[in-house]
Design a protein around this motif. Structure first.
Motif, PDB file in Angstrom:
ATOM      1  N   UNK A   1     -47.270 -34.707  -5.090  1.00  0.00           N
ATOM      2  CA  UNK A   1     -47.500 -33.451  -4.374  1.00  0.00           C
ATOM      3  C   UNK A   1     -46.218 -33.026  -3.640  1.00  0.00           C
ATOM      4  N   UNK A   2     -45.820 -31.744  -3.825  1.00  0.00           N
ATOM      5  CA  UNK A   2     -44.583 -31.260  -3.224  1.00  0.00           C
ATOM      6  C   UNK A   2     -44.727 -31.143  -1.714  1.00  0.00           C
ATOM      7  N   UNK A   3     -43.604 -31.320  -1.026  1.00  0.00           N
ATOM      8  CA  UNK A   3     -43.540 -31.075   0.417  1.00  0.00           C
ATOM      9  C   UNK A   3     -42.474 -30.021   0.643  1.00  0.00           C
ATOM     10  N   UNK A   4     -42.456 -29.453   1.839  1.00  0.00           N
ATOM     11  CA  UNK A   4     -41.433 -28.453   2.143  1.00  0.00           C
ATOM     12  C   UNK A   4     -40.039 -29.076   2.090  1.00  0.00           C
ATOM     13  N   UNK A   5     -39.925 -30.331   2.528  1.00  0.00           N
ATOM     14  CA  UNK A   5     -38.628 -31.018   2.479  1.00  0.00           C
ATOM     15  C   UNK A   5     -38.152 -31.186   1.048  1.00  0.00           C
ATOM     16  N   UNK A   6     -39.087 -31.543   0.137  1.00  0.00           N
ATOM     17  CA  UNK A   6     -38.701 -31.769  -1.260  1.00  0.00           C
ATOM     18  C   UNK A   6     -38.277 -30.484  -1.963  1.00  0.00           C
ATOM     19  N   UNK A   7     -38.648 -29.346  -1.412  1.00  0.00           N
ATOM     20  CA  UNK A   7     -38.238 -28.070  -2.005  1.00  0.00           C
ATOM     21  C   UNK A   7     -36.814 -27.697  -1.638  1.00  0.00           C
ATOM     22  N   UNK A   8     -36.238 -28.434  -0.668  1.00  0.00           N
ATOM     23  CA  UNK A   8     -34.858 -28.170  -0.274  1.00  0.00           C
ATOM     24  C   UNK A   8     -34.708 -27.501   1.074  1.00  0.00           C
ATOM     25  N   UNK A   9     -35.806 -27.336   1.804  1.00  0.00           N
ATOM     26  CA  UNK A   9     -35.726 -26.720   3.136  1.00  0.00           C
ATOM     27  C   UNK A   9     -35.177 -27.723   4.140  1.00  0.00           C
ATOM     28  N   UNK A  10     -34.528 -27.209   5.186  1.00  0.00           N
ATOM     29  CA  UNK A  10     -33.867 -28.057   6.178  1.00  0.00           C
ATOM     30  C   UNK A  10     -34.424 -27.789   7.571  1.00  0.00           C
ATOM     31  N   UNK A  11     -33.743 -28.326   8.557  1.00  0.00           N
ATOM     32  CA  UNK A  11     -34.168 -28.132   9.956  1.00  0.00           C
ATOM     33  C   UNK A  11     -34.034 -26.689  10.433  1.00  0.00           C
ATOM     34  N   UNK A  12     -33.468 -25.842   9.597  1.00  0.00           N
ATOM     35  CA  UNK A  12     -33.430 -24.422   9.956  1.00  0.00           C
ATOM     36  C   UNK A  12     -34.838 -23.813   9.936  1.00  0.00           C
ATOM     37  N   UNK A  13     -35.700 -24.376   9.087  1.00  0.00           N
ATOM     38  CA  UNK A  13     -37.041 -23.798   8.943  1.00  0.00           C
ATOM     39  C   UNK A  13     -38.181 -24.802   9.134  1.00  0.00           C
ATOM     40  N   UNK A  14     -37.915 -26.103   8.935  1.00  0.00           N
ATOM     41  CA  UNK A  14     -38.998 -27.097   8.989  1.00  0.00           C
ATOM     42  C   UNK A  14     -39.711 -27.150  10.341  1.00  0.00           C
ATOM     43  N   UNK A  15     -38.986 -27.110  11.488  1.00  0.00           N
ATOM     44  CA  UNK A  15     -39.694 -27.139  12.779  1.00  0.00           C
ATOM     45  C   UNK A  15     -40.656 -25.968  12.950  1.00  0.00           C
TER      46      UNK A  15
END
Length: 535
Positions: A1-15
């Motif tokens: 199952x994909x996660x937001x991190x695995x899609x390539x997103x960083x701390x700019x958007x994850x928090x």
């Protein structure tokens, strides 16, 4: 199952995603975000409203763009409501990032928009008309745009924005990414893509065109019984919260008035309502201060409200794309919804076409019987009373209850209270009988006057050069009615027949009567015997 991190997103958007409670990406986000971050190819993404598509393009923009004075991303949307929602979503996802976004749409102060643009923005989201206004004023410069996103592309084309879109695209640099999001994929979308997009990837979600969480059903109902059927559906539900779609402004107004007269919490929404009224009605609807929104297709564009229990097609949608957009407003975010379509006898063929075009099962159901409604309401009242009785009632009412029980026989006291409080709610006489339509003429009607339609005789035929196509064009040109309302066209040597809804039929008769200048009109109501004889 994909996660937001695995899609390539960083701390700019994850928090920000965590703060909003987003735990895993939707399917369209999983497909779109990695491609946007790679920035190697244009994208067409086929996804309905309510599937998370705004975040699908917003998150990569936040990750990629920097604070700037000139727009680096331009987002086009068909309605001001959608523009506002896009901007609100971007602002909620950007967290501590310094990028700015400006909503640009008609109906808002131009000075406010000018001040925003002069102060510098990274992203502009707007409706085509107002964007062109700023381009012509040279207050919106697009020479540094890196991304152009067309949201609800099919809706923009349906609303006639294709030339505006082309004008806007011509003011953007040749080297840019173009992303097009659309619920459906009509030919015009493909033509636009071929003309203005580079090599592109067409992303399709595995989700069906109409959500599996939406129970899709239809009722066969005579035109005159539609209102009664609607009332029964509303009353059968414990907590109805939905949109009822009408074809015209007049129909929407009439239906709203009838619902209000029956003391339903309803408001109407159509193109003649001012922006201030519209915003006020939608605000009440979102807060459930009103629970029934009667709307036309145009007025409902851009409305994005979750947790609707029902979408009801009081009038059949004009095409499969409209059906998809209508019912896509229920069954969202994991909630079950119901889409109901009313089909009159003259529309039996259209529901079959709709099923095939949308490629989904739309089940036929029977309209709820009066006794079903009464039993349902009575059961809900019983449940509510027993639930209240299981708690601790206020002492004032306990004392009052003691007085009543001492003064009269307890069973009679309870029955009297129920009668006083709920007799109107479970009164069978507040409903009227719905007549059933039987095919093959058993209902007592023929093609001359089907439910809700009139059969018209035209004194022109094949010898006058008429074909089905030219006859419809002739009627449309003379009477000013839309061609889609005319059906069951029959052309004979010296005369022809057509069918049209009562209102449009009267308009056709009136226009031809006036054009006749005292002579016998070319168009008259067909007589039952005459039609049978011609057959």
């Amino acid at each position: 199952m994909a996660t937001f991190e695995s899609l390539g997103l960083t701390n700019k958007t994850l928090p920000a995603l965590k703060a909003k409670g987003f735990e895993e990406p939707t399917e369209i986000q999983t497909l779109t975000i990695p491609l946007m971050l790679k920035n190697e190819i244009d994208i067409i993404a086929q996804a309905q409203t309510g599937t998370g598509k705004t975040a699908a393009f917003a998150l990569p923009l936040i990750e990629t763009l920097k604070q700037s004075r000139k727009p680096q991303a331009l987002i086009l949307a068909p309605t001001r409501e959608l523009v506002i929602q896009i901007c609100e979503e971007i602002n909620s996802l950007k967290g501590q990032n310094k990028i700015t976004v400006a909503p640009i749409y008609g109906g808002q102060s131009i000075d406010l928009q000018l001040n925003k643009l002069r102060s510098g923005v990274s992203i502009v989201a707007g409706t085509p008309g107002r964007l062109i206004d700023h381009i012509n004023r040279k207050t919106l410069l697009l020479d540094e745009v890196q991304y152009v996103i067309l949201d609800e592309g099919d809706e923009m084309l349906n609303m006639g924005f294709v030339e505006d879109i082309e004008t806007i695209l011509e003011h953007t640099p040749p080297l840019k990414r173009v992303l097009l999001f659309s619920a459906t994929m009509p030919e015009k979308i493909k033509e636009l893509a071929e003309k203005y997009m580079g090599p592109y990837k067409h992303l399709r979600t595995r989700t069906e065109l109409t959500t599996s969480l939406t129970d899709q059903i239809y009722f066969e109902v005579a035109q005159r019984d539609k209102f009664e059927a609607l009332c029964r559906i509303i009353d059968l539900e414990p907590s109805f919260y939905g949109i009822v779609f009408c074809r015209t402004r007049i129909e929407a107004d009439e239906l709203t008035s009838r619902l209000q007269d029956r003391e339903y919490s309803a408001e109407g929404l159509h193109g003649d309502i001012s922006q201030a009224q519209r915003e006020s009605i939608l605000r009440k609807f979102r807060k459930k201060q009103i629970t029934i929104l009667v709307a036309t297709d145009v007025a409902a564009r851009g409305i994005d409200i979750v947790n609707l229990t029902h979408v009801i097609n009081f009038s059949l949608p004009q095409n499969p794309e409209a059906y998809v957009h209508r019912i896509g407003r229920t069954g969202r975010a994991g909630s079950q919804g119901t889409a109901i379509t009313f089909v009159t006898p003259s529309e039996f063929g259209k529901i079959g076409f709709l099923k095939r075009a949308v490629n989904v099962k739309i089940q036929k159901r029977e309209i709820p019987e009066i006794q079903q409604i009464i039993d349902s309401r009575r059961n809900r009242i019983t449940e509510t009373v027993l639930k209240l009785a299981s708690g601790e009632p206020d002492q004032l009412f306990l004392s009052w209850a003691d007085e009543l029980l001492k003064a009269g026989e307890s069973r009679n006291v309870v029955a009297s209270l129920l009668y006083h409080s709920f007799s109107k709610v479970i009164d069978k006489s507040s409903y009227r009988q719905i007549t059933s339509y039987k095919k093959g003429g058993e209902s007592g009607r023929s093609l001359v006057e089907e439910e809700g339609r009139s059969r018209l005789f035209i004194a022109r035929g094949k010898k006058d050069g008429m074909t089905k196509k030219t006859l419809v064009e002739f009627i449309v040109k003379k009477a000013g009615v839309p061609p889609r309302v005319i059906d069951q066209v029959e052309v004979f040597d010296t005369f022809s027949f057509i069918s049209a809804p009562f209102a449009e039929a009267e308009q056709i008769l009136e226009r031809f009567k006036n054009a006749g200048k005292g002579k016998r009109s070319l168009v008259t109501k067909a007589k039952k015997a005459e039609h049978k004889k011609r057959k």
